[in-house]
Design a protein around this motif. Sequence first.
Motif, PDB file in Angstrom:
ATOM      1  N   ILE A 125      86.521  53.549  34.951  1.00 44.90           N
ATOM      2  CA  ILE A 125      85.769  52.856  36.010  1.00 44.90           C
ATOM      3  C   ILE A 125      86.729  52.312  37.066  1.00 44.90           C
ATOM      4  O   ILE A 125      86.526  52.468  38.275  1.00 44.90           O
ATOM      5  CB  ILE A 125      84.916  51.734  35.387  1.00 44.90           C
ATOM      6  N   ALA A 126      87.827  51.678  36.600  1.00 42.26           N
ATOM      7  CA  ALA A 126      88.797  51.114  37.534  1.00 42.26           C
ATOM      8  C   ALA A 126      89.425  52.209  38.390  1.00 42.26           C
ATOM      9  O   ALA A 126      89.676  52.024  39.578  1.00 42.26           O
ATOM     10  CB  ALA A 126      89.874  50.354  36.759  1.00 42.26           C
ATOM     11  N   ALA A 127      89.655  53.377  37.777  1.00 45.85           N
ATOM     12  CA  ALA A 127      90.291  54.468  38.516  1.00 45.85           C
ATOM     13  C   ALA A 127      89.447  54.846  39.723  1.00 45.85           C
ATOM     14  O   ALA A 127      89.980  55.113  40.810  1.00 45.85           O
ATOM     15  CB  ALA A 127      90.474  55.667  37.598  1.00 45.85           C
ATOM     16  N   GLU A 128      88.138  54.843  39.523  1.00 45.34           N
ATOM     17  CA  GLU A 128      87.285  55.176  40.664  1.00 45.34           C
ATOM     18  C   GLU A 128      87.416  54.101  41.743  1.00 45.34           C
ATOM     19  O   GLU A 128      87.540  54.397  42.931  1.00 45.34           O
ATOM     20  CB  GLU A 128      85.824  55.310  40.246  1.00 45.34           C
ATOM     21  N   GLU A 129      87.444  52.842  41.295  1.00 45.49           N
ATOM     22  CA  GLU A 129      87.515  51.743  42.251  1.00 45.49           C
ATOM     23  C   GLU A 129      88.787  51.833  43.088  1.00 45.49           C
ATOM     24  O   GLU A 129      88.764  51.628  44.293  1.00 45.49           O
ATOM     25  CB  GLU A 129      87.460  50.411  41.482  1.00 45.49           C
ATOM     26  N   TYR A 130      89.913  52.199  42.429  1.00 43.12           N
ATOM     27  CA  TYR A 130      91.192  52.229  43.138  1.00 43.12           C
ATOM     28  C   TYR A 130      91.490  53.591  43.736  1.00 43.12           C
ATOM     29  O   TYR A 130      92.587  53.835  44.226  1.00 43.12           O
ATOM     30  CB  TYR A 130      92.324  51.829  42.179  1.00 43.12           C
ATOM     31  N   GLY A 131      90.569  54.511  43.642  1.00 42.18           N
ATOM     32  CA  GLY A 131      90.781  55.813  44.253  1.00 42.18           C
ATOM     33  C   GLY A 131      91.735  56.713  43.495  1.00 42.18           C
ATOM     34  O   GLY A 131      92.351  57.602  44.085  1.00 42.18           O
ATOM     35  N   LEU A 155      76.500  48.210  39.226  1.00 43.35           N
ATOM     36  CA  LEU A 155      76.876  47.267  38.165  1.00 43.35           C
ATOM     37  C   LEU A 155      78.200  47.629  37.509  1.00 43.35           C
ATOM     38  O   LEU A 155      78.649  46.953  36.590  1.00 43.35           O
ATOM     39  CB  LEU A 155      75.796  47.241  37.084  1.00 43.35           C
ATOM     40  N   MET A 156      78.857  48.710  37.978  1.00 42.27           N
ATOM     41  CA  MET A 156      80.100  49.126  37.350  1.00 42.27           C
ATOM     42  C   MET A 156      81.240  48.245  37.814  1.00 42.27           C
ATOM     43  O   MET A 156      81.575  48.221  39.008  1.00 42.27           O
ATOM     44  CB  MET A 156      80.384  50.597  37.686  1.00 42.27           C
ATOM     45  N   TYR A 157      81.831  47.538  36.886  1.00 46.55           N
ATOM     46  CA  TYR A 157      82.798  46.505  37.227  1.00 46.55           C
ATOM     47  C   TYR A 157      83.822  46.450  36.107  1.00 46.55           C
ATOM     48  O   TYR A 157      83.486  46.078  34.976  1.00 46.55           O
ATOM     49  CB  TYR A 157      82.053  45.171  37.358  1.00 46.55           C
ATOM     50  N   LEU A 211      72.135  52.002  39.851  1.00 49.45           N
ATOM     51  CA  LEU A 211      72.792  50.870  39.183  1.00 49.45           C
ATOM     52  C   LEU A 211      74.191  51.245  38.718  1.00 49.45           C
ATOM     53  O   LEU A 211      75.005  50.379  38.425  1.00 49.45           O
ATOM     54  CB  LEU A 211      71.978  50.435  37.964  1.00 49.45           C
ATOM     55  N   ASN A 212      74.453  52.554  38.629  1.00 56.20           N
ATOM     56  CA  ASN A 212      75.712  52.982  38.066  1.00 56.20           C
ATOM     57  C   ASN A 212      76.802  53.199  39.106  1.00 56.20           C
ATOM     58  O   ASN A 212      77.839  53.772  38.814  1.00 56.20           O
ATOM     59  CB  ASN A 212      75.497  54.259  37.254  1.00 56.20           C
ATOM     60  N   ALA A 213      76.547  52.699  40.318  1.00 55.88           N
ATOM     61  CA  ALA A 213      77.589  52.735  41.340  1.00 55.88           C
ATOM     62  C   ALA A 213      78.579  51.609  41.061  1.00 55.88           C
ATOM     63  O   ALA A 213      78.331  50.705  40.263  1.00 55.88           O
ATOM     64  CB  ALA A 213      76.971  52.579  42.712  1.00 55.88           C
TER      65      ALA A 213
END
Lengths: 432, 339, 409
Positions: free
Chosen positions: B247-253, B332-334, B323-325
């Motif tokens: 999940i974090a990988a997506e957030e940080y690109g 809600l992905m955090y 919700l899964n964005a």
Amino acid sequence: MSEVHAHTVAFVRTSEIPASPPPVAEAGAVKWIKDNLISGPFNTIMTILGILVVAYLLAGLIPWIANGTWTGADIRECREILQGSGGGCFAVIAERWPQLLFGFQYPDYLRWRPTLAFVLLFLAVPPALFVMFLPRWTLIVTAIYPFVAYWLIWGGTILSPIVAAVGFLVGYLVFTKVEKRGFVQGLAAGIVAAVAVWWIGGVIAEEFSRVGALEVVESRALGGFMLNLILGVVCVSLSIPLGIVLALGRQSKLPIVKGFCVVFIEFVRGVPLITLLFVANVVLAYFFPPNSNPDLIIRVIIMITMFSSAYIAEVIRGGLAALPKGQYEAGDSLGLDYPQSMRLIILPQALKISIPGIVNVAVGLFKDTTLVSVISMFDLVGMIRGPILSSTDWTGVYWELWAAACVLFFIVCYGISQYSQWLERQLRTDHR
Amino acid sequence: MNKSVLFGTLAFAGLAAAGASAATLDDVKARGTLNCGVTTGVPGFAEPDSDGVWQGFDVAVCRAVAAAVLGDSDAVTFVPTTGKTRFTSLASGEIDMLARNTTWTFSRDTDLKFDFTGVNYYDGQGFMVPTDLGVASATELDGATVCIQTGTTTELNLADYFRINGMSYEPVPIETGAEAVQQFLAGACDVYTTDRSALAAQRAGFENPDNYMLLPEVVSKEPLGPLVRHGDSEWFDIVKWTLYALIAAEEYGVTQANVEELASAPGDNPEVNRLLGTEGELGAMMGVSNSWAKDAIAAVGNFGEIFDTTIGESTAIGLARGLNAQYTDGGLMYAPPFR
Amino acid sequence: MTTMTDPPKAEGFRIGQLINDTRYRSYTFQFIAIVALIFAFSWLAYNASQNEQLQANGFSYEFMSAPAGYDINQQPISYDSQDTHLRATVIGAINTLIVAFLACVTATVFGVIAGVLRLSNNWIISKLMAVYVEIFRNIPVLIWIIIIFTVAANTFPPMSEFRLPRDGSDPTRTLLFGMFAATNQGVYVPRLTLGDTGWIVIATFLASIAGVFGMRSFARKKLYDEGKVVPVLWPSIAILIVPAVLMQFILGSPLGVENPEMGRFSFDGGILLRPSLIALWFALSIYTGAFIAENVRAGILAISRGQSEAAAALGLRPGRIMSLVVLPQALRVIIPPLISQYLNITKNTSLAIAVGYMDLTATLGGITLNQTGRALECILLLMLFYLTFSLIISAVMNVYNNSVALKER
């Protein structure tokens, strides 16, 4: 007188009249039809009904088979080819045939191994069943077969099956040596020797796991009709010795042994196989040491073997009971002890009587192996209900698939039961 | 063959005597493969393809954990489980983790003694009906025949929903999703109910998807996530943080394409550096290699990539993120910080 | 020099005697057996006790009194999702017995018909029956259940054709005789409704049945004692029907019939035979019927030909030879295997789980197990239920078997 007679009668036939054929209505096809199909009003009605039923079935079946197509990559192509001709879409069988036979996980380049094991089965089984026709040495083939088949199907080093076989061999040799001092001592020594061989051999096999190694296939990868066959063959062959022990135990004079055998047999025969499979699936793992995790297939084999051994025990008990009392007394009067009289006199006869019953149990058990599909194993039924019908390529093609399943099971089960009837006839001759 | 199986059983007994209760991580490493429980087949989430290779959204989680622990995303044995067998398989140790559309509920977490390692898909139970049934809302379903998959929270939610709304229904319980769909398509039930994601996935595979519609009601919260046995915190951490790493990988690109490059040298984002092991010793703290997250991402991609390739809008299943964005996009992905 | 050896001296007890001396040997073996059993069970129990999951959850049946939370479609006794797991279990058990009973009855009918017809002189009929027996015996019953379930879902007309179209036109299909409907959601049949005084009608009917039996035994006595043939058929029918019909009229039709009527989605009222029940019932009947047919055939063939020839010599017609001479004797051969077929049916009802019939396996062994996670408890209880059913059936049937067994002097 005869001369007078000869002179008074104008003509005397000197040769016999050849027998004339019976009237048309009393011979051949006509008579057969009259006797067998239209002998009375009720019979005639039944004949007409029967013909109607046959005609109805054929009217449905023939176009379905004749117009069916064996080509097409998915249901849509199939529908296009058929153009609503009412034929079956047998393309699904053609396309998924390997999956139906081997499941979807068995590596396709290794499929020759179970196929070879299956072919070898036909070499291995006859010696055991045709004991009276074939030379005794052929039994060696039967004895070797399980280990070869294990090696072929599961792969891995050839050492483990060899070690297992050597263990049995050593155990047997030790048993025959020590047996003179008593059956029990012999048995105990044999078991100790076999276990020792397995223990040492296990270490060696672990060391040299490369020797004669075939690619390992996990039990989980087994599926399709192959799984049904494996479960059927393994469980029946394991449960025959177990069934003999249980049957003898049930006849035993030792109350504890007898009590245990009675309770075990009646309990297993009183519950459905599916509950035992549930045990294998969800409960049995609790009763193994933590983290040992025997495969699901091993747990299932354990439970099905328990199940069939109870039924086979009852069949063999019937065989034991059918023997005249004199046979038991004969054994005693020769001074044979219990193991000797059982092995040499009672069991050979009792087993011979029980063969048809055992074959019936085996056929029933083979059919019951389809129940493993309920506990999410992918046998033939599980493959059809699961991966094949749920794939978007083949949704809605059930008739063809179930027909294929029916044909496969029918061939095997009918074959076995016909064979058993033949065997029964063969065995009956020497009672005359 | 028969006697060898006996022999195998004996060997098991011998093994058992030797090995006392060890931690799951050690077991997995010793075995060299991860035993991961999945469904028997839900398109998009977990399904064997025509070569027998498991594919899907839940499958990717298994592969990511295998990559993180063993460095090999193919070192997974997928164990198909049904609604009945999934919990006992996990409890008995047959599988190391369960990634099978399992709803996180209180009683499963506490009474059944499992630990949910997070949520990889926020779902809710919905209803699918044929359009010609003439129903626009679930409140009009009084007296309908409903196909349900047994052994799931679905049937409990369904009972609750109809009871609360004072409606009656005729349940048709069915063991597998595939058979439920078959019955529904044949018209043997008017309504098919399960998680909305699965409904969408299955509708996509229908011959005429337009003849069927999802009703607007969402009658339950279904946070689906992987779970492990209670009491093995190290293993729990590994599965949990592998999921968060995706999940974090997506957030940080961080993507499958650029993860090797980013992991080759420390970059300017310290969080990414710690995640990919170029800074700090996060992997060692969990007892896995320092490149665990890199291996996982390299094997299956980040959370967004997994979503897009298995169940996203570009696939046949066509689910929107909703919700899964990421939380940054209103979802809600955090992932907690990697620090 | 002694020619006879002395009897062995009473030596001290030697260890070897434990195995070689018949006096001690049985004790030794029993002791070994007990030790092995104890060892095996304690090994299993020890392993179970080591399992963390079991340690945490313990072993208790308290969950049986908690609300079940799920719905059951076929409810022989009233039930809703707030009732306990125990009640759900009981409903499952009743459903098991219902389908087992139905299947036993129809399997017997199929089996007797097929078994008798297979011996018929009519070539087509006997071959047809042989084909029936061989096909159904040699294909697993699970496949038959699934096939018939598929047939029910795919070849019966869909429920939507019975619905009233919203534009007010007539539906494509309507009830047969206003009473029956075969749809792919199940077969609807009328339900018998019981008014306040309905029990009187039923009691009258039961009394009539007793009356018929009484009359028949009277007729038989008359025949045996005085050789007079009293007509039986028509009087029995009259006794059976007339009083009940009269009572029905007198009390003002308390016994009614409730026909299914189209509701919003499906029929209301009437009795719904669900596809799962039909599949299980029918599949078990034809499958087990094939086995029973073989038992019946073997039973009939076991009666020596002399019996039927003797009966024929007395001038009996073939039908009467079968029913008066052959079948009563064949019954003694047929009944023991028939009992085991009934047991098989009862056990095979557990395959209900493949088609979603809510029997004991589907409630207790299925949903309750899944929702509570109490695998050990549920499966143990499940086995006990089936064991009880089996023992009761075999006990009842053995009593019957003893009553028809040949009474030897």
